[in-house]
Design an enzyme around this catalytic site. Structure first.
Site, PDB file in Angstrom:
ATOM      1  N   ASP A  72       0.879  -1.143   0.063  1.00 18.00           N
ATOM      2  CA  ASP A  72       0.002   0.053  -0.007  1.00 18.00           C
ATOM      3  C   ASP A  72       0.959   1.080   0.153  1.00 18.00           C
ATOM      4  O   ASP A  72       1.869   1.161   0.565  1.00 18.00           O
ATOM      5  CB  ASP A  72      -0.917  -0.060   1.118  1.00 18.00           C
ATOM      6  CG  ASP A  72      -0.449  -0.508   2.453  1.00 18.00           C
ATOM      7  OD1 ASP A  72       0.850  -0.854   2.567  1.00 18.00           O
ATOM      8  OD2 ASP A  72      -1.206  -0.560   3.411  1.00 18.00           O
ATOM      9  N   GLU A 131      -5.385   3.522   3.717  1.00 20.35           N
ATOM     10  CA  GLU A 131      -5.902   4.293   5.393  1.00 20.35           C
ATOM     11  C   GLU A 131      -7.317   4.542   5.183  1.00 20.35           C
ATOM     12  O   GLU A 131      -8.108   4.718   6.095  1.00 20.35           O
ATOM     13  CB  GLU A 131      -5.165   5.469   5.350  1.00 20.35           C
ATOM     14  CG  GLU A 131      -3.827   5.132   6.015  1.00 20.35           C
ATOM     15  CD  GLU A 131      -3.281   4.280   7.110  1.00 20.35           C
ATOM     16  OE1 GLU A 131      -4.274   4.275   7.782  1.00 20.35           O
ATOM     17  OE2 GLU A 131      -2.225   4.038   7.349  1.00 20.35           O
TER      18      GLU A 131
HETATM   19  C1  LIG Z   1      -2.980  -0.633   9.663  1.00 23.37           C
HETATM   20  C2  LIG Z   1      -4.033   0.231   9.829  1.00 23.37           C
HETATM   21  O1  LIG Z   1      -3.547   1.301  10.664  1.00 23.37           O
HETATM   22  N1  LIG Z   1      -5.038   0.459   8.837  1.00 23.37           N
HETATM   23  C3  LIG Z   1      -6.074   1.340   9.371  1.00 23.37           C
HETATM   24  C4  LIG Z   1      -7.164   1.151   8.228  1.00 23.37           C
HETATM   25  C5  LIG Z   1      -8.303   2.368   8.570  1.00 23.37           C
HETATM   26  C6  LIG Z   1      -9.638   1.466   7.920  1.00 23.37           C
HETATM   27  C7  LIG Z   1     -10.772   2.844   8.121  1.00 23.37           C
HETATM   28  N2  LIG Z   1     -10.139   3.864   7.768  1.00 23.37           N
HETATM   29  C8  LIG Z   1     -11.284   2.982   9.401  1.00 23.37           C
HETATM   30  O2  LIG Z   1     -10.610   3.642  10.189  1.00 23.37           O
HETATM   31  O3  LIG Z   1     -12.153   2.011   9.682  1.00 23.37           O
HETATM   32  C9  LIG Z   1      -6.432   1.333  10.798  1.00 23.37           C
HETATM   33  O4  LIG Z   1      -7.151   2.533  11.160  1.00 23.37           O
HETATM   34  O5  LIG Z   1      -6.683   0.238  11.296  1.00 23.37           O
END
Ligand SMILES: CC(=O)N[C@@H](CCC[C@H](N)C(=O)O)C(=O)O
Length: 381
Positions: A72, A131
């Site tokens: 990513d 993200e």
């Molecule tokens: C690995 C990581 O930190 N991923 C993000 C993914 C975000 C998902 C989405 N924007 C949400 O907040 O539901 C995370 O915050 O875990």
């Protein structure tokens, strides 16, 4: 010799963080680098409808399968506070989740196979929008992973500041939670602080919502399974003596099972409706899961992966518990079997999404070596 200076590439990428679906400079950087490694067996592909994505296919010499690898590429709206000489040059933006490391490891693996043609076909997916805005699902929905671009199995990593530098970790089954973004706006009626009876106070509605969502995990989720609801933003009002007309809150729901996520979504809907009824505000609620499904590792690919990583004498491997982080790789793993894993980057004092996060670059080479070793071994199975 692999034609890539991993540390330099990571620093170049770290300087130019960009938000989801706006990764134009990053895309250009990746493309220019990959174009230098052109070989007759290497194909570069762009997607007009998802212009910051980049795909690269390395055709195998005697392919039995096509193996996908995803990295990513987006960053976060965080002002960097590392003090590093190669800190972000984009004000208010930072690679605070280590996607600069992810891209660099992906490039390192790709660079190797551009110089050593593999037996199986490989595809590399440099994915925008992890993200937010679920770039993996967008690419899938556009039909990107079809025909010769269809992976039989898919792999991807995430950096882990709490693990020792270079350590690889994963598990069978669920590795990461599924998530759902919460966006809610309460609209009341602004007024004078001295005349609350003539106003409808959006701050009170927002505060009720904050308090009541705390009951979802404590009262509705099976404690053995667990879950999280975090509200990360609450914006309302202007000054002390004016009753706020609007309150806007953003948050996230997380759990390891889709049925729990859907139950928690319904509880948020119920609470919003209850707050509106109790206070007289109107409410606009958006719940967005997009591609952030639970990250479920496939039994077969994960058994192979763990067998190799455990036996390889130059790999430091550990089995690990699931985490409440989210990942839209979960969507792709619903469509293709595969395995997600952590790469330790040895910065235990800074969590992911912290402005001070500074992954140890010494993790880059072990990350590349572990995956190149695994792929070469996997292609012989
Ligand atoms: C690995 C990581 O930190 N991923 C993000 C993914 C975000 C998902 C989405 N924007 C949400 O907040 O539901 C995370 O915050 O875990």
């Amino acid at each position: 010799m692999t034609p890539i200076d991993l540390k330099q590439v990571r620093r170049d990428l770290h300087r130019i963080p960009e938000l989801a679906l706006h990764e134009t400079q990053t895309h250009q950087y990746l493309k220019q680098l990959v174009m230098q490694w052109q070989q007759p067996w290497v194909t570069i592909r762009e997607i007009p409808e998802l212009p910051t994505a980049l795909l690269v296919r390395v055709a195998g010499t005697d392919p039995q399968r096509t193996i996908g690898y995803r990295a990513d590429i987006d960053a976060l709206p965080i002002t960097e506070a590392t003090g590093l000489p190669f800190a972000s040059e984009h004000a208010g933006l930072m690679h605070a989740c280590g996607h600069d490391m992810h891209m660099t490891v992906g490039l390192g693996i790709l660079a190797y196979f551009t110089q050593h043609q593999p037996k199986d076909n490989l595809i590399f997916f440099f994915q925008p929008a992890e993200e937010a805005d679920y770039g993996g699902k967008r690419a899938y929905d556009l039909g990107v992973f079809t025909d010769e671009w269809r992976p039989d199995e898919f792999y991807g990593l995430h950096d882990h500041p709490g693990l020792p530098t270079g350590q690889i970790a994963t598990r069978q089954g669920t590795l990461f939670a599924g998530t759902t973004e919460i966006h809610v706006t309460f609209t009341g009626k602004g007024g004078h602080a001295a005349y609350p009876h003539e106003a409808v106070d959006a701050v009170v509605a927002g505060a009720m919502f904050v308090n009541q969502v705390q009951t979802i995990v404590s009262r509705n989720v099976d404690p053995v399974r667990g879950g999280v609801v975090t509200l990360g933003a609450f914006h309302a009002g202007t000054v002390s003596n004016v009753i706020a007309e609007t309150a806007h809150l953003d948050g996230t729901i997380r759990a390891f099972r889709q049925q729990d996520i859907e139950m928690m979504q319904q509880r948020v809907r119920d609470i919003v409706a209850g707050v509106a009824l109790a206070t007289g505000v109107t409410a606009d609620l958006q719940l967005i899961q997009g591609g952030y499904m639970p990250v479920e590792n496939d039994d077969t690919t994960t058994a192979l992966f763990m067998t190799y990583m455990t036996q390889a004498t130059d790999v430091d491997f550990s089995e690990i518990a699931p985490a409440m982080t989210g990942e839209d790789f979960g969507f792709l793993l619903q469509k293709f079997p595969g395995t997600m894993f952590w790469l330790g980057v040895g910065d235990p004092t800074h969590a992911l999404h912290n402005a001070g996060l500074s992954p140890d670059e010494a993790a880059l080479q072990p990350g590349v070596d572990a995956m190149v070793g695994y792929l070469n071994w996997r292609m012989m199975q």
